[in-house]
Design an enzyme around this catalytic site. Structure first.
Site, mmCIF file in Angstrom:
data_model
loop_
_atom_site.group_PDB
_atom_site.id
_atom_site.type_symbol
_atom_site.label_atom_id
_atom_site.label_comp_id
_atom_site.label_asym_id
_atom_site.label_seq_id
_atom_site.Cartn_x
_atom_site.Cartn_y
_atom_site.Cartn_z
ATOM 1 N N GLU A 61 0.812 -1.227 0.000
ATOM 2 C CA GLU A 61 0.000 0.000 0.000
ATOM 3 C C GLU A 61 0.843 1.274 0.000
ATOM 4 O O GLU A 61 0.582 2.174 -0.806
ATOM 5 C CB GLU A 61 -0.998 -0.016 1.161
ATOM 6 C CG GLU A 61 -2.166 -0.986 0.969
ATOM 7 C CD GLU A 61 -1.832 -2.425 1.327
ATOM 8 O OE1 GLU A 61 -0.695 -2.670 1.792
ATOM 9 O OE2 GLU A 61 -2.685 -3.310 1.138
ATOM 10 N N HIS A 130 -11.266 -4.362 9.655
ATOM 11 C CA HIS A 130 -11.904 -4.260 8.344
ATOM 12 C C HIS A 130 -13.261 -3.555 8.441
ATOM 13 O O HIS A 130 -14.151 -3.811 7.643
ATOM 14 C CB HIS A 130 -12.115 -5.649 7.715
ATOM 15 C CG HIS A 130 -10.859 -6.279 7.193
ATOM 16 N ND1 HIS A 130 -9.901 -6.804 8.011
ATOM 17 C CD2 HIS A 130 -10.406 -6.458 5.925
ATOM 18 C CE1 HIS A 130 -8.907 -7.304 7.267
ATOM 19 N NE2 HIS A 130 -9.194 -7.097 6.000
#
Ligand SMILES: Cc1ncc(C[n+]2csc(CCOP(=O)(O)OP(=O)(O)O)c2C)c(N)n1
Ligand SMILES: [Mg+2]
Lengths: 332, 329
Positions: A61, A130
């Site tokens: 990322e 999440h």
């Protein structure tokens, strides 16, 4: 002509249209090409635009975020797909120290036209890493714009505007809304940033609600109308820039405000909106501004616990009822 | 391997001049700090001139570089002017960034300098992204990513090297190994070899004497050419030395670096002195011409400092200008 399409198709259409319009638009992220992302939002794009423009990255990322910043500074318009909003923490340096500050630090000479599309939203039984709604984190940073689409219509119009914007824009999509349908024009349209939408007109109380919380506000407003309480719903659509004028105008009319956002309540989006209303519409208020954000706990896995952490329509109805009747929400 | 471009005497003289310009810039910047005329701190590039000049002389004006906290050398070498640079260091309106960046963020997009960076390793993604643009647009541009030995400890480098290698991007990672990460010998905090780290990604890696401007330039020319032919990315480790402290305020530094070590590098391995001698040996410039060049550049630098000291500060209304770019797309 309008037709009903899902939120997910709206995002896909927006990106496809902009990629057709502008060859400098590229997509980067994990599993964005053949897989079309785990949520299948981007399916079909690689078939049309090829792997030169729809680029599968390694699970890096910070790396691909940094690459997008450099690409944006030199002539491309990258759309970065960050699979979960929770992964924002991994890209903070590239997003907040690099992308957000480059234009300013260069005295206006360099620009970073990029879109970071990511998601938010709990109650998907995905637990603490999440499920977060981290819009406050980036809305805090000067130089970033932040969009929070609340339906397929906004998802399309805001995405197209974001791609054409010359600044870094972070778009938060509620991952529980991907299959929700809404009416979306077939003709091209864009939604300008910094223009709130009055989703419902009312007289007694203003709900300022973002993203998924617009649905919560609508459900609450329905219930309240049966009791004779008329709620107005304002969807800011972008947190940065913020259409403060529309929010304040609504509150001056209704004299009451409840602010609802799915991020953690403390130091969050609701705190900022409530503060602005209190500072700038104080003498129009008949009740304290009420904040409703997610509980200040990591999102728990157990459904029995998780559902307790997010604002609900029933909770909103209860709070609205109290402030409209002149009762205290918080003990004096 | 492509052929090295033949140098003519103008190229040699320009390389020499550019190195002297960097040294002159830094001497003045150091004086500005010591006389409390410069706000903040700054990191001197003196001693490392052959790296920036050897590499940037192999690039075109359209080619891009990313720079570091120790970035004045890169900025000068890529073509920047003294005036706008000193104005930036002093926070003046006429600075390259209108005084909003300062020493650690100086950027000069007119010459392809995408900016210094105050985050160690922070520009590795930017450089790689710039190379992605070049590949996508097919514009033939090469990007050089300058960073220090200390920055090789950042995970970002490994992430972007992986992608640069996979996507065959025209980027050269140029590690200026001056032996120190702030106040620590990098040997004490770096395992294995730097070259091997790049090679692990299938990236061709080179080591070169960073005090030898011709060696650096020859290698950089070959690699830039090969990048343009789609053979990138590459890694170069350039062994070099910084003459000053980590920053201008790092004066008493015996605890991490000996005076003998410093004296030896300055005496034996100075890139400017040694290249000057070579120019004399080759009868390209005489001793007198070298002195004259140095004096001319010193005078230029001083004039730019005088100008910058009396230049105006940005108006207060600029404080919230350039937070967001105007929209036009
Ligand atoms: C992410 C980050 N960590 C730490 C620092 C503080 N810092 C500034 S320069 C530096 C040393 C960098 O060493 P190197 O990369 O070898 O560059 P050099 O200073 O030798 O040119 C450190 C630790 C920083 N600016 N950014
Ligand atoms: Mg070092």
């Amino acid at each position: 002509m309008t037709r009903e399409i899902t939120f997910s198709i709206a995002v896909n259409e927006a990106i496809a249209e902009e990629m057709r319009r502008d060859p400098t638009v590229v997509l980067l992220g994990e599993d964005v090409a053949e897989a079309g992302t785990p949520f299948k939002v981007l399916s079909g794009l690689v078939e049309e635009f090829g792997t030169d423009r729809v680029i599968d990255t390694p699970i890096s990322e910070p790396g691909f975020m940094g690459i997008a910043v450099g690409a944006a500074m030199t002539g491309l318009r990258p759309i970065v797909d960050l699979m979960f909003g929770d992964f924002l923490y991994l890209v903070m340096d590239q997003l907040c120290n690099q992308a957000a500050k480059t234009h300013y630090m260069s005295g206006g000479k360099l620009t970073v036209p990029l879109v970071l599309r990511t998601n938010m939203g709990a109650t998907r039984r995905s637990a603490a890493q999440h499920s977060q709604s981290l819009q406050a984190l980036v809305a805090h940073i000067p130089g970033l714009k932040v969009a929070m689409p609340s339906s397929a219509y906004e998802a399309k119009g805001l995405m197209k505007t974001a791609i054409r914007d010359n600044n870094p824009v972070v778009i938060f999509e509620d991952k529980l809304m991907y299959n929700d349908k809404a009416e979306v024009p077939e003709e091209e349209f864009l939604i300008p940033f910094g223009e709130a939408n009055i989703k419902r007109i009312g007289q007694d109380v203003t709900f300022v609600a973002t993203s998924s919380m617009v649905q919560v506000a609508e459900e609450a407003a329905e219930k309240l109308s049966a009791e004779g309480i008329s709620a107005e719903i304002v969807d800011p659509r972008t947190l940065v820039p913020l259409d403060e004028g529309t929010i304040l105008e609504s509150v001056r009319k209704t004299s009451r405000a409840i602010v609802i956002d799915e991020g953690h309540q403390s130091y969050g989006v609701t705190a900022e909106l409530a503060a602005r209303i209190s500072e700038k519409a104080f003498y129009h208020l008949d009740a304290p501004v009420i904040r409703m954000g997610a509980m200040d706990v990591p999102v728990p896995f157990s459904p029995a616990l998780e559902d307790l952490t997010v604002p609900t329509a029933d909770g909103l109805v209860a709070n609205a009822r109290k402030i409209c009747r002149g009762e205290l929400v918080h003990a004096a | 391997m492509s052929e090295t471009r033949q140098h003519n005497t103008d190229d040699y003289i320009r390389m020499y001049k550019q190195m002297v310009r960097i040294r002159a810039f830094e001497d003045n910047a150091n004086r500005l700090y010591l006389s409390a005329k410069m706000p903040g701190l700054t990191h001197m590039y003196s001693g490392q001139e052959a790296v920036a000049v050897g590499i940037c002389e192999a690039l075109t004006i359209e080619d891009k570089i990313t720079s570091t906290h120790r970035g004045h050398g890169h900025c000068v070498a890529k073509g920047a002017n003294f005036r706008e640079m000193f104005c930036e260091l002093l926070g003046k309106e006429e600075g390259y960034c209108r005084g909003k960046g300062g020493s650690m963020h100086i950027a000069d997009q007119s010459n392809g300098n995408l900016g210094a960076n105050a985050i160690v390793g922070g520009s590795m993604g930017i450089a790689t992204g710039s190379a992605l643009t070049a590949k996508r647009l097919g514009n033939g541009q090469v990007t050089v990513c300058f960073f220090g030995d200390g920055a090789t400890a950042q995970g970002l480098w490994y992430e972007v090297m992986n992608m640069a290698a996979l996507w065959k991007l025209p980027v050269i990672y140029a590690c200026e190994n001056n032996g120190y990460s702030e106040y620590t010998k990098t040997d004490e905090i770096a395992a294995g070899s730097l070259v091997a780290r790049a090679e692990a990604f299938g990236i061709e890696a080179f080591q070169v004497d960073g005090q030898d401007v011709l060696a650096v330039n020859n290698l950089a020319q070959q690699l830039a050419e090969r990048c343009r032919n789609g053979e990138g990315p590459f890694f170069i480790e350039l062994n070099t030395y910084r003459y000053h402290g980590h920053h201008v305020g790092d004066i008493n530094r015996d605890y991490y670096r000996s005076k003998d070590e410093e004296a030896e590098w300055k005496k034996l391995r100075d890139p400017i002195t040694n290249f000057g001698k070579w120019l004399e040996d080759q009868k390209i410039l005489s001793a007198d011409e070298l002195v004259a060049l140095n004096e001319e550049i010193a005078a230029d630098a001083e004039a730019a400092v005088t100008y910058a000291l009396s230049a105006k500060y940005p108006e207060a209304h600029e404080v919230n200008m350039h937070v967001y770019a105007d929209n036009s797309a």
